[in-house]
Design an enzyme around this catalytic site. Structure first.
Site, mmCIF file in Angstrom:
data_model
loop_
_atom_site.group_PDB
_atom_site.id
_atom_site.type_symbol
_atom_site.label_atom_id
_atom_site.label_comp_id
_atom_site.label_asym_id
_atom_site.label_seq_id
_atom_site.Cartn_x
_atom_site.Cartn_y
_atom_site.Cartn_z
ATOM 1 C CD GLU A 63 -1.075 -6.226 8.670
ATOM 2 O OE1 GLU A 63 -1.114 -5.363 9.994
ATOM 3 O OE2 GLU A 63 -0.992 -6.112 7.911
ATOM 4 C CG ASP A 70 -1.878 -1.191 0.753
ATOM 5 O OD1 ASP A 70 -1.893 -1.843 0.207
ATOM 6 O OD2 ASP A 70 -2.977 -1.242 1.975
HETATM 7 C C1 GLC Z 1 -3.150 -4.348 3.635
HETATM 8 C C2 GLC Z 1 -2.371 -4.619 2.855
HETATM 9 C C3 GLC Z 1 -2.643 -5.653 2.200
HETATM 10 C C4 GLC Z 1 -3.718 -7.091 2.585
HETATM 11 C C5 GLC Z 1 -4.488 -6.094 3.467
HETATM 12 C C6 GLC Z 1 -4.761 -7.439 3.912
HETATM 13 O O1 GLC Z 1 -4.486 -3.413 3.415
HETATM 14 O O2 GLC Z 1 -1.426 -3.468 2.779
HETATM 15 O O3 GLC Z 1 -1.587 -6.045 1.157
HETATM 16 O O4 GLC Z 1 -4.326 -7.557 1.506
HETATM 17 O O5 GLC Z 1 -3.980 -5.838 4.480
HETATM 18 O O6 GLC Z 1 -3.827 -8.449 4.664
#
Ligand code: GLC
Length: 429
Positions: free
Chosen positions: A401, A177
């Protein structure tokens, strides 16, 4: 740790699909679903295929966006996330048949065909029983036309001129992102002036999340897409943010190769030829994204044509994609600089921030894909080194994460599905 990883998937299971982590991400996400299915596959194959079935329930049919597969699938309501379904405005989007699930209006890296191939190979392997094999065969038959439609959506709407390089129209679409690679193209995007309320900061400390200014631009682009009624032709003409993202391009390239293989195996001859022609185009076109400075592929601003000279881990997916350049030397250089795995942004680059979202931290599934590519390219020892570093990260930072590449500390959301799934698929089995 294996039991703990399985328990995370069970805990995040919402009866057929898995949320990335409770609270912070309460819906089904596109590329998360594929990685998560790999994890389920190691101990519950039927449940693994369910994950993908649920994802494709939200695929758009008909109209100019036929085959589109969204980044977020809002199967059931939740008020712990912004932007929720009402913000995207996709209900009754022009020319689309309303399908079972509400979705966002942008996509994410199309990992699925590769994952389906690996799941199918695993499920029909010599040590599996016939019942699992049969289940896999029928799941692949059911998903194949959906996968083809999705790849054709990418090529048709995001590369209508057949340049070989698809475009993305929103940083969230990259899945990475707020990578510093997007800073330059984003600077041309206005900040929204309308009010909205972020929810992420109620779950995770602000030092690990994107800035307000960044969110203002995300919201602007989301609203812009809606104002164009999601019309692909208008978006490519007018959208102020257009990037050739090396991550999406590499993941799509690998997935298309895997899709060609599946189509040939299952008798979809014309589809195989159609996709193979696009693979050829990309194979040549990607050379334009090579950075002499960083000795790897980088993304490019499709608006100005300038290379975005920011070395990201997405650029290390070249071997995974099957591009020609030798990925070994650059991966070795990266590994010498940071003790814990491959950071999302190279630590010697000025945009590097070890704690902040996609500006430095390590994501384990990216490491897994990079290692897979290295192994395919004959760099077995290097692939093993990436795996060992990742294993150390799991031991130190649990199933977070993402992780600090300098200290190995776990960051962001906890009990994270794709992290647990990556462990199950890559480390534990
Ligand atoms: C964030 C990450 C994305 C992912 C999402 C759910 O938005 O940047 O890549 O898919 O989280 O984990």
């Amino acid at each position: 740790m294996q039991e703990q990883a399985r328990a995370i998937l069970r805990h995040n299971d919402r009866g057929g699909y898995t949320v990335p982590t409770a609270g912070l991400y309460p819906f089904q996400w596109n590329w998360d679903a594929s990685v998560t299915a790999l994890g389920w596959m190691t101990f519950d194959p039927a449940r693994a295929w369910e994950e993908l079935r649920w994802l494709f329930k939200g695929q758009w049919r008909g109209g100019p966006n036929d085959g589109f597969l969204a980044q977020i699938h809002f199967h059931v309501p939740s008020d712990t996330y912004f932007p929720g379904p009402d913000e995207w405005g996709t209900d009754g989007a022009s020319g689309t048949e309303q399908i079972g699930t509400r979705t966002s209006s942008i996509s994410q890296p199309p990992l699925h065909a590769s994952i389906v191939r690996w799941m199918w190979e695993r499920g029909t392997g010599p040590d599996q029983d016939a019942a699992v094999g049969g289940l896999c065969e029928s799941a692949v038959r059911e998903l194949l036309p959906r996968l083809v439609a999705h790849h054709l959506w990418w090529y048709r709407t995001r590369d209508p001129q057949r340049t070989g390089l698809v475009v993305n129209i929103h940083p969230w679409e990259s899945g990475m992102d707020n990578s510093p690679a997007w800073d330059a193209p984003l600077s041309r995007v206005p900040r929204t002036t309308r009010p909205y309320e972020r929810r992420d900061l109620g779950h995770v400390d602000a030092s690990m999340r994107p800035s307000r200014e960044f969110y203002d631009r995300m919201v602007y682009l989301m609203d812009f897409n809606r104002a164009q009624r999601f019309e692909p032709e208008a978006l490519l003409r007018l959208c102020p943010y257009q990037v050739h993202d090396i991550g999406i391009i590499s993941i799509l390239q690998r997935a298309s190769r895997d899709l060609v293989h599946l189509c040939q195996t299952f008798g979809l001859v014309a589809e195989a030829a159609q996709i193979a022609a696009r693979v050829e185009l990309t194979q040549r076109a990607v050379q334009a994204l090579w950075s002499d400075r960083w000795q790897q592929y980088v993304s490019r601003d499709a608006g100005t044509g300038e290379l975005l000279e920011v070395p990201c881990s997405a650029g290390l997916l070249a071997a995974y994609a099957g591009f020609e350049n030798d990925a070994g030397p650059t991966v070795r250089a990266w590994l010498a600089e940071t003790p814990f795995g491959l950071p999302s942004t190279r630590s010697t680059c000025s945009g590097f921030e070890p704690l902040r979202y996609w500006r430095g931290p390590v994501w384990q599934h990216i490491n897994m894909l990079i290692a897979r590519g290295l192994a395919d390219q004959g760099h077995g020892a290097l692939a093993q080194e990436v795996r060992t570093r990742s294993e150390q990260l799991f031991a130190r930072g649990g199933f977070s994460e993402y992780y600090d590449p300098l200290s190995g500390k776990g960051l962001g959301g906890k009990s994270f599905s794709w992290t647990a799934a990556t462990y199950l698929h890559w480390i534990a089995s």
